[in-house]
Design a protein around this motif. Structure first.
Motif, PDB file in Angstrom:
ATOM      1  N   LEU A 109      67.804  50.739  18.708  1.00  0.00           N
ATOM      2  CA  LEU A 109      67.608  51.544  17.661  1.00  0.00           C
ATOM      3  C   LEU A 109      67.008  53.054  18.377  1.00  0.00           C
ATOM      4  N   LYS A 110      66.266  52.696  19.488  1.00  0.00           N
ATOM      5  CA  LYS A 110      65.729  53.843  19.841  1.00  0.00           C
ATOM      6  C   LYS A 110      66.895  55.005  20.467  1.00  0.00           C
ATOM      7  N   ARG A 111      67.999  54.293  20.975  1.00  0.00           N
ATOM      8  CA  ARG A 111      69.001  55.120  21.381  1.00  0.00           C
ATOM      9  C   ARG A 111      69.687  55.670  20.019  1.00  0.00           C
ATOM     10  N   GLU A 112      69.875  55.018  19.062  1.00  0.00           N
ATOM     11  CA  GLU A 112      70.725  55.427  17.803  1.00  0.00           C
ATOM     12  C   GLU A 112      69.997  56.291  16.788  1.00  0.00           C
ATOM     13  N   ILE A 113      68.671  55.944  16.895  1.00  0.00           N
ATOM     14  CA  ILE A 113      67.847  56.816  15.487  1.00  0.00           C
ATOM     15  C   ILE A 113      66.746  57.400  16.542  1.00  0.00           C
ATOM     16  N   LYS A 114      66.968  58.918  16.424  1.00  0.00           N
ATOM     17  CA  LYS A 114      65.691  59.495  17.169  1.00  0.00           C
ATOM     18  C   LYS A 114      64.471  59.415  17.056  1.00  0.00           C
ATOM     19  N   GLU A 115      64.019  59.406  15.567  1.00  0.00           N
ATOM     20  CA  GLU A 115      62.838  59.254  15.383  1.00  0.00           C
ATOM     21  C   GLU A 115      62.027  57.715  15.404  1.00  0.00           C
ATOM     22  N   TRP A 116      62.945  56.764  16.004  1.00  0.00           N
ATOM     23  CA  TRP A 116      62.547  55.423  16.020  1.00  0.00           C
ATOM     24  C   TRP A 116      61.222  55.281  16.719  1.00  0.00           C
ATOM     25  N   SER A 117      60.201  54.404  16.175  1.00  0.00           N
ATOM     26  CA  SER A 117      58.965  54.277  16.827  1.00  0.00           C
ATOM     27  C   SER A 117      58.427  52.970  15.847  1.00  0.00           C
ATOM     28  N   ASP A 119      55.659  52.999  14.201  1.00  0.00           N
ATOM     29  CA  ASP A 119      55.169  53.413  12.717  1.00  0.00           C
ATOM     30  C   ASP A 119      56.438  53.467  11.973  1.00  0.00           C
ATOM     31  N   LEU A 120      57.600  53.917  12.420  1.00  0.00           N
ATOM     32  CA  LEU A 120      58.737  53.794  11.393  1.00  0.00           C
ATOM     33  C   LEU A 120      59.095  52.274  11.307  1.00  0.00           C
ATOM     34  N   LYS A 121      59.251  51.467  12.076  1.00  0.00           N
ATOM     35  CA  LYS A 121      59.238  49.931  12.259  1.00  0.00           C
ATOM     36  C   LYS A 121      58.711  49.389  10.947  1.00  0.00           C
ATOM     37  N   ALA A 122      57.261  49.878  11.106  1.00  0.00           N
ATOM     38  CA  ALA A 122      56.203  49.360   9.814  1.00  0.00           C
ATOM     39  C   ALA A 122      56.597  49.760   8.689  1.00  0.00           C
ATOM     40  N   SER A 125      59.200  47.927   7.472  1.00  0.00           N
ATOM     41  CA  SER A 125      58.780  46.638   6.974  1.00  0.00           C
ATOM     42  C   SER A 125      58.165  46.673   5.507  1.00  0.00           C
ATOM     43  N   ASN A 126      57.429  47.623   5.454  1.00  0.00           N
ATOM     44  CA  ASN A 126      56.499  47.779   4.183  1.00  0.00           C
ATOM     45  C   ASN A 126      57.606  48.089   2.993  1.00  0.00           C
ATOM     46  N   TYR A 127      58.765  48.756   3.347  1.00  0.00           N
ATOM     47  CA  TYR A 127      59.865  49.334   2.207  1.00  0.00           C
ATOM     48  C   TYR A 127      60.496  47.873   2.158  1.00  0.00           C
ATOM     49  N   ALA A 128      61.082  47.228   3.128  1.00  0.00           N
ATOM     50  CA  ALA A 128      61.487  46.040   3.001  1.00  0.00           C
ATOM     51  C   ALA A 128      60.940  44.887   2.044  1.00  0.00           C
ATOM     52  N   GLN A 148      71.265  45.526  10.815  1.00  0.00           N
ATOM     53  CA  GLN A 148      70.579  45.416   9.338  1.00  0.00           C
ATOM     54  C   GLN A 148      69.328  46.460   9.534  1.00  0.00           C
ATOM     55  N   MET A 149      68.610  46.636  10.589  1.00  0.00           N
ATOM     56  CA  MET A 149      67.558  47.537  10.557  1.00  0.00           C
ATOM     57  C   MET A 149      68.147  49.015  10.139  1.00  0.00           C
TER      58      MET A 149
END
Length: 198
Positions: A109-117, A119-122, A125-128, A148-149
Motif C-alpha cells: 500500500l505504501k508503494r501504490e498509494i502515495k499518501e499511505w500512512s 493516520d490514513l489507515k486509522a 478503520s473508522n470509515y469501515a 481490500q484496503m
C-alpha cells in the motif's frame, strides 16, 4: 447495497478462513481429539457404577475400579492439556502470520498509494467500522489484504468527493435571450422553379 455486499463478502471470507484453520487443526490433531472422546466415554461408563453399594459389597473391586477411573481421568486431562497447548500454539502462529500479512500489505500500500500512512489507515478503520459496519476483527482481516484496503480507500475517497459535490454551490449561468430571425432583406437570386432537385 454496496455496503451490505462488502460486509457479507468480508464476513464470509473471514468465516471461511476461520473454518479452514479450524479444520486444519482438527485434521492434524484428530487422533488426540478422538482419544479424548474415547477416554470421556470410558469415564462415563465408570460413572454408572453404584460406588456406595460396591464399597459395601466388594471393597477390593471398588478400589480396583476407582483406581482405573482415576487413571483414565489423569490420561484424559493430560490429553486435553496437550490439545489445548497445541491450539494455543496454532493461535499464536496464526496471529504472527496475520501480523506478517498486515506488514506485507502495508508495504504494498505504501508503494501504490502515495499518501499511505498510519493516520490514513486509522481513518479507513473508522470509515469501515462506522460507515460500513465492519467489526474490528473484520477490518483486521481486511488490512492483511492490500486489495481490500485499496477498495476501502477508493470507497472513502469516492464518498468524500460526492460529499464535496453535494455541498458545492452550483454556478447558475444567466439565460441568453433568443435571437429572432426575420426574412427582411433576404433576396432570392434564382427562381425556385428553375433550380435542380439536388
Amino acid at each position: 447495497m454496496r455496503k451490505d455486499y462488502t460486509e457479507k463478502t468480508m464476513t464470509l471470507a473471514e468465516q471461511r478462513k476461520t473454518f479452514e484453520l479450524e479444520a486444519k487443526f482438527h485434521n492434524e490433531n484428530i487422533n488426540d481429539i478422538a482419544r479424548v472422546v474415547a477416554l470421556n466415554e470410558q469415564i462415563n461408563q465408570y460413572d454408572q457404577v453404584d460406588w456406595n453399594g460396591l464399597s459395601e459389597t466388594d471393597p477390593v473391586l471398588w478400589q480396583k475400579l476407582f483406581s482405573q477411573r482415576a487413571l483414565l481421568e489423569r490420561q484424559r486431562n493430560q490429553m486435553v492439556q496437550e490439545v489445548t497447548h497445541k491450539k494455543q500454539l496454532r493461535t499464536s502462529e496464526m496471529q504472527q502470520e496475520i501480523a506478517r500479512q498486515i506488514e506485507a500489505s502495508d508495504t504494498v500500500l505504501k508503494r501504490e498509494i502515495k499518501e499511505w500512512s498510519p493516520d490514513l489507515k486509522a481513518k479507513l478503520s473508522n470509515y469501515a467500522t462506522n460507515k460500513l459496519g465492519f467489526s474490528a476483527d473484520e477490518f483486521s482481516g481486511a488490512s492483511a489484504d492490500p486489495r481490500q484496503m485499496k477498495m476501502l480507500y477508493f470507497a472513502h475517497i469516492g464518498e468524500q468527493m460526492l460529499a464535496k459535490q453535494a455541498n458545492r454551490p452550483r454556478a447558475v449561468t444567466p439565460a441568453k435571450p433568443v435571437t429572432n430571425l426575420t426574412a427582411k432583406g433576404a433576396k432570392v437570386t434564382r427562381d425556385p422553379t428553375q433550380m435542380s432537385i439536388s
